[in-house]
Design an enzyme around this catalytic site. Sequence first.
Site, PDB file in Angstrom:
ATOM      1  N   TYR A  48      -8.613 -14.624  -2.714  1.00  0.00           N
ATOM      2  CA  TYR A  48      -7.507 -14.102  -3.246  1.00  0.00           C
ATOM      3  C   TYR A  48      -7.890 -15.864  -4.869  1.00  0.00           C
ATOM      4  O   TYR A  48      -7.359 -14.746  -5.638  1.00  0.00           O
ATOM      5  CB  TYR A  48      -6.142 -14.652  -2.451  1.00  0.00           C
ATOM      6  CG  TYR A  48      -5.767 -13.249  -2.315  1.00  0.00           C
ATOM      7  CD1 TYR A  48      -5.548 -12.352  -2.961  1.00  0.00           C
ATOM      8  CD2 TYR A  48      -5.018 -13.241  -0.689  1.00  0.00           C
ATOM      9  CE1 TYR A  48      -5.210 -10.502  -1.460  1.00  0.00           C
ATOM     10  CE2 TYR A  48      -4.763 -11.903   0.041  1.00  0.00           C
ATOM     11  CZ  TYR A  48      -5.008 -10.872  -0.602  1.00  0.00           C
ATOM     12  OH  TYR A  48      -4.768  -9.671   0.064  1.00  0.00           O
ATOM     13  N   ARG A  91      16.840  -7.793  -0.579  1.00  0.00           N
ATOM     14  CA  ARG A  91      15.596  -8.275  -1.287  1.00  0.00           C
ATOM     15  C   ARG A  91      15.538  -8.739  -2.404  1.00  0.00           C
ATOM     16  O   ARG A  91      15.383  -9.324  -2.675  1.00  0.00           O
ATOM     17  CB  ARG A  91      14.285  -7.386  -0.582  1.00  0.00           C
ATOM     18  CG  ARG A  91      13.085  -7.533  -1.396  1.00  0.00           C
ATOM     19  CD  ARG A  91      12.556  -8.918  -0.679  1.00  0.00           C
ATOM     20  NE  ARG A  91      11.323  -9.171  -1.783  1.00  0.00           N
ATOM     21  CZ  ARG A  91      11.492  -9.361  -3.050  1.00  0.00           C
ATOM     22  NH1 ARG A  91      12.163  -9.843  -3.450  1.00  0.00           N
ATOM     23  NH2 ARG A  91       9.652  -9.989  -3.720  1.00  0.00           N
ATOM     24  N   ARG A 122       4.039  -6.811   9.681  1.00  0.00           N
ATOM     25  CA  ARG A 122       4.767  -6.597   8.141  1.00  0.00           C
ATOM     26  C   ARG A 122       6.414  -6.194   9.509  1.00  0.00           C
ATOM     27  O   ARG A 122       6.480  -4.936   8.765  1.00  0.00           O
ATOM     28  CB  ARG A 122       4.159  -5.975   7.651  1.00  0.00           C
ATOM     29  CG  ARG A 122       3.624  -6.131   7.058  1.00  0.00           C
ATOM     30  CD  ARG A 122       3.797  -7.066   5.544  1.00  0.00           C
ATOM     31  NE  ARG A 122       2.635  -7.529   5.013  1.00  0.00           N
ATOM     32  CZ  ARG A 122       2.034  -7.504   3.491  1.00  0.00           C
ATOM     33  NH1 ARG A 122       2.301  -6.165   3.838  1.00  0.00           N
ATOM     34  NH2 ARG A 122       0.991  -8.248   3.096  1.00  0.00           N
ATOM     35  N   ASP A 159       5.144 -15.974   3.051  1.00  0.00           N
ATOM     36  CA  ASP A 159       3.441 -15.153   2.844  1.00  0.00           C
ATOM     37  C   ASP A 159       1.893 -15.629   3.186  1.00  0.00           C
ATOM     38  O   ASP A 159       2.922 -16.923   2.826  1.00  0.00           O
ATOM     39  CB  ASP A 159       3.565 -14.695   1.563  1.00  0.00           C
ATOM     40  CG  ASP A 159       2.170 -13.473   1.680  1.00  0.00           C
ATOM     41  OD1 ASP A 159       2.688 -11.918   1.362  1.00  0.00           O
ATOM     42  OD2 ASP A 159       1.242 -14.208   0.209  1.00  0.00           O
ATOM     43  N   ARG A 172       9.415  -3.198   3.376  1.00  0.00           N
ATOM     44  CA  ARG A 172      10.378  -2.516   2.634  1.00  0.00           C
ATOM     45  C   ARG A 172      10.404  -1.022   3.172  1.00  0.00           C
ATOM     46  O   ARG A 172      11.054  -0.066   3.452  1.00  0.00           O
ATOM     47  CB  ARG A 172       8.944  -1.573   1.527  1.00  0.00           C
ATOM     48  CG  ARG A 172       9.413  -2.835   0.692  1.00  0.00           C
ATOM     49  CD  ARG A 172       8.400  -2.966  -0.477  1.00  0.00           C
ATOM     50  NE  ARG A 172       7.206  -3.114  -0.235  1.00  0.00           N
ATOM     51  CZ  ARG A 172       6.109  -2.647  -0.725  1.00  0.00           C
ATOM     52  NH1 ARG A 172       6.054  -2.436  -2.079  1.00  0.00           N
ATOM     53  NH2 ARG A 172       4.566  -2.960  -0.512  1.00  0.00           N
TER      54      ARG A 172
END
Length: 358
Positions: free
Chosen positions: A159, A48, A35, A84, A39
């Site tokens: 998920y 973004r 990562r 992702d 952010r």
Amino acid sequence: MPLPTDHPSHSLSETPYLQACRRQEVRHVPVWFQRQAGRSLPEYREIRGQGSILDAIQDASLAAEITLQPVRRYGVDAAILFSDIVVPVNAVGFEIDVVPGVGPTVNEPFRTKTDLQRLRSLEPPVDTPYVLETINILTHHLEVPLIGFAGAPFTVASYLIEGQPSRTHQRTKSLMHSEPSIWHKLMSRLTDIAIASMRSQVLAGASAVQLFDSWAGALSAKDYTNFVFPHSQRVFDELADLGVPRAHFGVGTAEILSLMSEAGADVVGADWRVPLDEVRRRVGPDTAIQGNLDPTLCLAEWSVVEKEAREVLKAAGGQPGHIFNLGHGVLPETDPAILEQLVELIHNEGLQADSPAP
Ligand code: CP3
């Protein structure tokens, strides 16, 4: 299919990240951060835009720029594709979204056998052409290896079944034990998708791949062996012919590190719970190790980060086959200046792991 000689991984093969993956001598300990794009970087927040990451990555030049941002700022030894783990399943039509601050969510989670039909095979040039285009742009700009990746079958299954991030993975475990035949069919489809996705990324120019089984640590070694291992092993087997390093990462995996290595990984990434000398014992002498500074410590002042990073280096023992990383992703609250200093420390002093702090 061997890679063409003009493939980017050939010209980059003498770089520290790829050398460490092969457990060769390096000029400095390579470092990158899971990562690293995202952010925590002001330049990321600036470009973004709003909306789901799944829309953002369809703009290949934006995704390429976001991938390059941490490489420029930190001087890390590898780039990781900005994408992702749910991109491929979403692209084949299993509707999933990534909600900021929450994570992947599914309106109609996987419940029964008929849901298998919602997971057809992935054809990367048709289903995710923007991913390949992003890689193509990156091969023209990168001087460090690009890591491609996929979500491991278990973590993606969780998920799809839970419908949202879950601490207990209760429905997932329930399905694997109550409906083993459906479970293995689901895993088999997700295995095919992970293979197709990573294979296409390598053929487009990625120099290594990492399989993210972030939540595999939720399983006992017995369940991992019976319900997950054969599928993850097939992922690694079917990528072997590409000749690029294959890394395997999860969180809370202390009890399954040897299995994760046995599945066929060249590199095993570990979180902060097990010191790297012990990680090395568990994964065996033929596997490189990646990690494992606790990412929350990067929120502390530099003296703390420095001390703890030196501990990580010391546990790695200055031996070949160590890639420095965090034990999980960079937290959004992280001050980029800390990571800049961390890269400098690892590059300058990583090989003198036993030297005392100044
Ligand atoms: O720098 C990198 O590591 C590259 C890009 C990357 C992202 N996600 C970008 C991303 C990678 C490798 C991933 C993998 C991923 N995604 C994993 C495996 C690694 C891990 O962290 O364990 C998992 C479990 C996911 C699922 C996921 N996607 C979560 C939990 C979240 C966070 C939700 C949030 O907003 O807090 C995402 C979204 C996501 N993926 C973001 C980024 C930069 C965040 C925000 C955005 O721009 O929308």
